[in-house]
Design an enzyme around this catalytic site. Structure first.
Site, PDB file in Angstrom:
ATOM      1  N   ASP A  11       0.869  -1.159   0.000  1.00  0.00           N
ATOM      2  CA  ASP A  11       0.000   0.000   0.000  1.00  0.00           C
ATOM      3  C   ASP A  11       0.919   1.226   0.000  1.00  0.00           C
ATOM      4  O   ASP A  11       2.115   1.112   0.285  1.00  0.00           O
ATOM      5  CB  ASP A  11      -0.887  -0.032   1.255  1.00  0.00           C
ATOM      6  CG  ASP A  11      -1.795   1.168   1.367  1.00  0.00           C
ATOM      7  OD1 ASP A  11      -2.424   1.543   0.355  1.00  0.00           O
ATOM      8  OD2 ASP A  11      -1.872   1.754   2.456  1.00  0.00           O
ATOM      9  N   ASP A  13      -0.142   5.074   0.953  1.00  0.00           N
ATOM     10  CA  ASP A  13      -0.357   6.133   1.939  1.00  0.00           C
ATOM     11  C   ASP A  13      -0.313   5.598   3.363  1.00  0.00           C
ATOM     12  O   ASP A  13      -0.991   4.623   3.701  1.00  0.00           O
ATOM     13  CB  ASP A  13      -1.701   6.808   1.681  1.00  0.00           C
ATOM     14  CG  ASP A  13      -1.762   7.430   0.286  1.00  0.00           C
ATOM     15  OD1 ASP A  13      -0.724   7.944  -0.168  1.00  0.00           O
ATOM     16  OD2 ASP A  13      -2.835   7.386  -0.340  1.00  0.00           O
ATOM     17  N   ASP A 186      -1.340  -0.256   6.157  1.00  0.00           N
ATOM     18  CA  ASP A 186      -1.594   0.397   7.450  1.00  0.00           C
ATOM     19  C   ASP A 186      -3.049   0.344   7.875  1.00  0.00           C
ATOM     20  O   ASP A 186      -3.370   0.698   9.015  1.00  0.00           O
ATOM     21  CB  ASP A 186      -1.194   1.877   7.367  1.00  0.00           C
ATOM     22  CG  ASP A 186      -2.156   2.671   6.501  1.00  0.00           C
ATOM     23  OD1 ASP A 186      -2.879   3.532   7.031  1.00  0.00           O
ATOM     24  OD2 ASP A 186      -2.213   2.417   5.283  1.00  0.00           O
TER      25      ASP A 186
END
Length: 227
Positions: A11, A13, A186
């Protein structure tokens, strides 16, 4: 028995970079005078809260998020994004993120970024990180090749990431059974893909994902402090 292809998916961001690039691009368009500072900020904040809550309507958001650059055109968009990279993105890239990617590259793994951010924002960021393979929200384009504000195909958000990764694997003659996949993320938005891969890594996880990772015995990686 044939050896499985090792793959590292990331991922973007709050995983490889400590900010949300989509949200930050919106703030940047305010700074350079492309958007109304009050109304745009209100809507940008509202969409971001929906994203964090897992309730984002990605089609509405992409129309909103791309409107300013769509109206300005490709040339102005490219110039603004170069400024965005210089002022916003490069200063926040941690060496730890580059080292994590390079470690997988040295191991011979196939590497890709899988993000719910649209391709206009993220292509230069992936390039800066040295990642050639990118699965992002594809933007529909008009006859002149410029973005329309709509999404092309399945957006790479939540369950859509699993679908898009499956397509990406098939394009390389692979499937889930023939790959050994590590995925770094995250956010609980990425639970569908985290649950599908062989090695889920909760990376700089939000509180909800950290709790789930601890419960399930997933690896937790704090790559850099939260911002």
């Amino acid at each position: 028995m044939s050896r499985k292809t090792k793959i590292a998916l990331f991922d973007l961001d709050h995983t490889l970079i400590p900010i949300d690039s989509d949200f930050s691009w919106g703030e940047f368009t305010q700074k350079i005078g492309w958007t109304d500072p009050v109304e745009f900020k209100r809507r940008n904040d509202e969409f971001y809260e929906h994203y964090k809550a897992g309730t984002l309507d990605v089609h509405d958001y992409v129309r909103f998020a791309t409107e300013a650059v769509r109206l300005r055109g490709a040339d102005e968009g490219a110039k603004a994004h170069a400024q965005f990279m210089h002022e916003v993105i490069r200063p926040v890239i941690h060496e730890q993120a580059r080292e994590l990617i390079e470690g997988h590259r040295r191991s011979g793994d196939l590497i890709a970024i899988v993000t719910a951010t649209n391709e206009f924002v993220v292509i230069p960021i992936a390039r800066e990180l040295g990642v050639d393979e990118l699965i992002a929200v594809k933007l529909a384009r008009d006859d002149a090749g410029w973005i329309t504000g709509d999404i092309d195909g399945v957006p790479s958000l939540r369950e859509g990431k699993v679908h898009r990764v499956e397509e990406w694997l098939a394009q390389r003659g692979l499937d889930w059974a023939g790959a050994d996949i590590t995925f770094y993320s995250d956010s609980t938005n990425d639970l569908p893909l985290l649950e599908r891969v062989d090695h889920p890594v909760a990376t700089n996880p939000d509180a909800r994902l950290r709790a789930i990772a601890k419960q399930r015995g997933w690896r937790i990686l704090d790559l850099f402090p939260h911002q």
